[in-house]
Design a protein around this motif. Structure first.
Motif, short mmCIF file in Angstrom:
data_model
loop_
_atom_site.label_atom_id
_atom_site.label_comp_id
_atom_site.label_asym_id
_atom_site.label_seq_id
_atom_site.Cartn_x
_atom_site.Cartn_y
_atom_site.Cartn_z
N SER A 68 0.82 -1.22 0.00
CA SER A 68 0.00 0.00 0.00
C SER A 68 0.85 1.27 0.00
O SER A 68 0.30 2.36 0.07
CB SER A 68 -0.97 -0.01 1.19
OG SER A 68 -0.26 0.06 2.41
N LEU A 70 3.68 1.25 -2.28
CA LEU A 70 4.65 0.84 -3.30
C LEU A 70 4.24 1.25 -4.70
O LEU A 70 3.07 1.14 -5.06
CB LEU A 70 4.80 -0.69 -3.31
CG LEU A 70 5.21 -1.40 -2.03
CD1 LEU A 70 5.31 -2.90 -2.30
CD2 LEU A 70 6.53 -0.87 -1.49
N ILE A 84 5.10 -10.57 3.37
CA ILE A 84 4.73 -10.87 4.75
C ILE A 84 3.26 -10.49 4.89
O ILE A 84 2.92 -9.30 5.01
CB ILE A 84 5.60 -10.04 5.75
CG1 ILE A 84 7.11 -10.22 5.44
CG2 ILE A 84 5.25 -10.41 7.18
CD1 ILE A 84 7.65 -11.61 5.65
N GLN A 130 -8.11 3.20 8.79
CA GLN A 130 -8.21 3.18 7.32
C GLN A 130 -6.85 3.21 6.64
O GLN A 130 -6.76 3.60 5.48
CB GLN A 130 -9.05 4.36 6.86
CG GLN A 130 -10.53 4.13 7.06
CD GLN A 130 -11.33 5.20 6.38
OE1 GLN A 130 -11.14 6.37 6.67
NE2 GLN A 130 -12.19 4.82 5.46
N ILE A 131 -5.81 2.85 7.37
CA ILE A 131 -4.49 2.77 6.73
C ILE A 131 -4.29 1.31 6.30
O ILE A 131 -4.15 0.43 7.16
CB ILE A 131 -3.36 3.25 7.67
CG1 ILE A 131 -3.61 4.70 8.12
CG2 ILE A 131 -1.99 3.11 6.99
CD1 ILE A 131 -2.56 5.28 9.04
N GLY A 137 4.73 -3.21 7.65
CA GLY A 137 4.86 -2.01 6.82
C GLY A 137 4.63 -0.75 7.63
O GLY A 137 5.28 0.28 7.41
N ALA A 145 -1.41 9.29 11.08
CA ALA A 145 -2.38 10.21 10.49
C ALA A 145 -3.10 10.93 11.61
O ALA A 145 -3.23 10.39 12.72
CB ALA A 145 -3.40 9.42 9.66
N SER A 226 -4.54 4.23 -4.98
CA SER A 226 -3.41 5.12 -4.70
C SER A 226 -2.45 4.38 -3.77
O SER A 226 -2.66 3.19 -3.47
CB SER A 226 -3.90 6.40 -4.01
OG SER A 226 -4.18 6.15 -2.63
C1 LIG Z 1 -5.77 4.62 0.69
C2 LIG Z 1 -4.47 4.72 1.44
C3 LIG Z 1 -4.39 5.51 2.57
C4 LIG Z 1 -3.19 5.63 3.26
N1 LIG Z 1 -3.13 6.42 4.36
C5 LIG Z 1 -2.00 6.51 5.06
C6 LIG Z 1 -1.93 7.33 6.24
O1 LIG Z 1 -2.89 7.97 6.64
N2 LIG Z 1 -0.75 7.38 6.91
C7 LIG Z 1 0.35 6.68 6.50
O2 LIG Z 1 1.39 6.76 7.15
N3 LIG Z 1 0.31 5.91 5.38
C8 LIG Z 1 -0.82 5.80 4.67
N4 LIG Z 1 -0.86 5.02 3.55
C9 LIG Z 1 0.36 4.35 3.07
C10 LIG Z 1 0.56 2.90 3.57
O3 LIG Z 1 -0.66 2.29 3.89
C11 LIG Z 1 1.50 2.86 4.78
O4 LIG Z 1 2.77 3.37 4.47
C12 LIG Z 1 1.66 1.42 5.32
O5 LIG Z 1 2.34 1.47 6.54
C13 LIG Z 1 2.44 0.50 4.36
O6 LIG Z 1 2.30 -0.83 4.82
P1 LIG Z 1 2.38 -2.07 3.81
O7 LIG Z 1 2.26 -3.31 4.61
O8 LIG Z 1 1.41 -1.90 2.71
O9 LIG Z 1 3.86 -1.92 3.28
P2 LIG Z 1 4.38 -2.01 1.78
O10 LIG Z 1 3.77 -0.91 0.99
O11 LIG Z 1 4.24 -3.38 1.27
O12 LIG Z 1 5.93 -1.68 2.00
C14 LIG Z 1 6.33 -0.40 2.44
C15 LIG Z 1 7.80 -0.48 2.89
O13 LIG Z 1 7.87 -1.27 4.07
C16 LIG Z 1 8.74 -2.38 3.87
N5 LIG Z 1 8.15 -3.51 4.60
C17 LIG Z 1 6.86 -3.92 4.55
N6 LIG Z 1 6.68 -4.96 5.38
C18 LIG Z 1 7.89 -5.22 5.96
C19 LIG Z 1 8.36 -6.18 6.90
N7 LIG Z 1 7.55 -7.09 7.48
N8 LIG Z 1 9.67 -6.14 7.25
C20 LIG Z 1 10.52 -5.22 6.72
N9 LIG Z 1 10.13 -4.30 5.82
C21 LIG Z 1 8.83 -4.29 5.45
C22 LIG Z 1 8.82 -2.60 2.37
O14 LIG Z 1 10.04 -3.20 2.00
C23 LIG Z 1 8.69 -1.17 1.84
O15 LIG Z 1 9.94 -0.52 1.85
C24 LIG Z 1 -2.05 4.90 2.82
C25 LIG Z 1 -2.14 4.10 1.68
C26 LIG Z 1 -3.33 3.99 1.00
C27 LIG Z 1 -3.41 3.11 -0.21
#
Ligand SMILES: Cc1cc2nc3c(=O)[nH]c(=O)nc-3n(C[C@H](O)[C@H](O)[C@H](O)COP(=O)(O)OP(=O)(O)OC[C@H]3O[C@@H](n4cnc5c(N)ncnc54)[C@H](O)[C@@H]3O)c2cc1C
Length: 313
Positions: A68, A70, A84, A130-131, A137, A145, A226
């Motif tokens: 989310s 990437l 993961i 809603q994150i 991640g 937020a 997004s």
């Molecule tokens: C609709 C929407 C709303 C959002 N709102 C917010 C918000 O309000 N605030 C906010 O901060 N973000 C927000 N985000 C962004 C996102 O959700 C966050 O950054 C979230 O923490 C990413 O988690 P993920 O598991 O999807 O990580 P990914 O996108 O899969 O990876 C992100 C990074 O973390 C690393 N990573 C993931 N998992 C691990 C693991 N287990 N060990 C080591 N490294 C790891 C990956 O290598 C990469 O560098 C939003 C995204 C969307 C789509």
């Protein structure tokens, strides 16, 4: 690659957990991204062997959670993707006196953990409902937020290093800062986190979460594809709220209605680039590059993507 694949299939018992040429568009909220050579949906007890194998074979790999945050290239990802997710998603609530700890495996989804907190009358994760990230991640990014972030509640994190050696970090060792943590520098895989939350009236927790949801729905392109905020905020404010939001600069630079192919700046919030139809990763990448260029030209400021860009463009 065939040798690595065969060995991985021996480590990972479940057939569907290893996939070849897996489209990354299925694993990113932007809905774009070409194939990963090998996609591994990992379980905790397999990680050590997987890491040992990949390092012995000098086979490159990328770690993802829920994808989310990437932007993956249309050309995909060479090597392996270690995801993961579902197979590492246990959540446990441990009661204390006036407080409780939630112990979550790193593939647990943040909104599910936040809901469990609310159901158990625990406050501190209302910002997260809603994150759409995983706990891993969210720790990696110090997701946050509306005045809250992961650093407020995380008391410890477990991880494995590239040799599969288990590590444990206390809160002060995690290096939490604005949308970053020590894990952006350490190449380690987060396996779980313990969150320390306070007791409160469940109805009040629900009401606070609902108010945040309403604010988000009013101001952000909820429901559009997004990766959340595309750019990092700027400045040295003590809190994210005291920093300069990127959307202001995007608008100042006249890029509030910019579009490349199926990618555009959200009409609802200029800090979000969205996939508005059939965007390719290149459309999104080119739009991000154009915004950075125009903002630099018109305001002198260099915007930095918050979104992690993977692969070649
Ligand atoms: C609709 C929407 C709303 C959002 N709102 C917010 C918000 O309000 N605030 C906010 O901060 N973000 C927000 N985000 C962004 C996102 O959700 C966050 O950054 C979230 O923490 C990413 O988690 P993920 O598991 O999807 O990580 P990914 O996108 O899969 O990876 C992100 C990074 O973390 C690393 N990573 C993931 N998992 C691990 C693991 N287990 N060990 C080591 N490294 C790891 C990956 O290598 C990469 O560098 C939003 C995204 C969307 C789509």
């Amino acid at each position: 690659m065939e040798r690595v694949l065969k060995a991985l299939r021996q480590i990972v018992g479940t057939d569907q957990a290893i996939r070849v040429d897996e489209p990354m568009s299925r694993h990113t909220t932007f809905g774009v991204g070409g194939p990963a050579d090998i996609f591994i949906d990992a379980a905790a007890d397999e990680l050590k062997d997987i890491l040992n194998l990949l390092s012995e074979e000098k086979f490159p790999f990328t770690v993802i959670g829920n994808g989310s945050n990437l932007l993956v290239s249309d050309k995909g990802i060479r090597g392996a993707v270690i995801c993961i997710g579902k197979r590492m998603s246990g959540i446990e609530v441990r009661d204390g006196d006036g407080v409780a700890d939630i112990s979550a495996a790193s593939g647990a989804l943040l909104p599910i953990v936040a809901r469990r907190a609310c159901e158990n009358g625990l406050t501190g994760l209302e910002f997260a409902t809603q994150i759409p990230g995983t706990i891993g991640g969210a720790v990696y990014m110090n997701a946050g937020a509306f005045g809250g972030d992961m650093s407020d509640s995380v008391v410890s994190v477990t991880a494995v290093d590239m040799n599969g050696t288990e590590k444990k970090y206390t809160a002060d060792q995690i290096g939490f800062d604005y949308r970053t943590s020590i894990f952006s520098k350490n190449k380690e895989i987060i396996t779980g986190a313990v969150l320390h939350l306070r007791r409160d009236d469940p109805e009040q927790i629900k009401a606070r979460a609902a108010a945040i949801r309403e604010k988000r729905e009013k101001s952000q392109p909820v429901g559009k594809r997004s990766a959340g905020s595309t750019f990092r905020k700027l400045g040295d404010g003590d809190t994210p709220e005291a920093m300069t939001p990127a959307w202001k600069l995007v608008q100042e630079a006249g890029m509030g209605d910019a579009r490349v192919g199926g990618a555009c700046v959200s009409p609802k919030h200029s800090g979000f680039v969205i996939n508005d139809g059939e965007a390719t990763a290149s459309d999104i990448y080119n739009l991000i590059s154009q915004i950075i260029e125009q903002v630099k030209l018109k305001t002198g400021v260099t915007l930095e993507p918050e979104v992690k860009i993977i692969g070649t463009f």
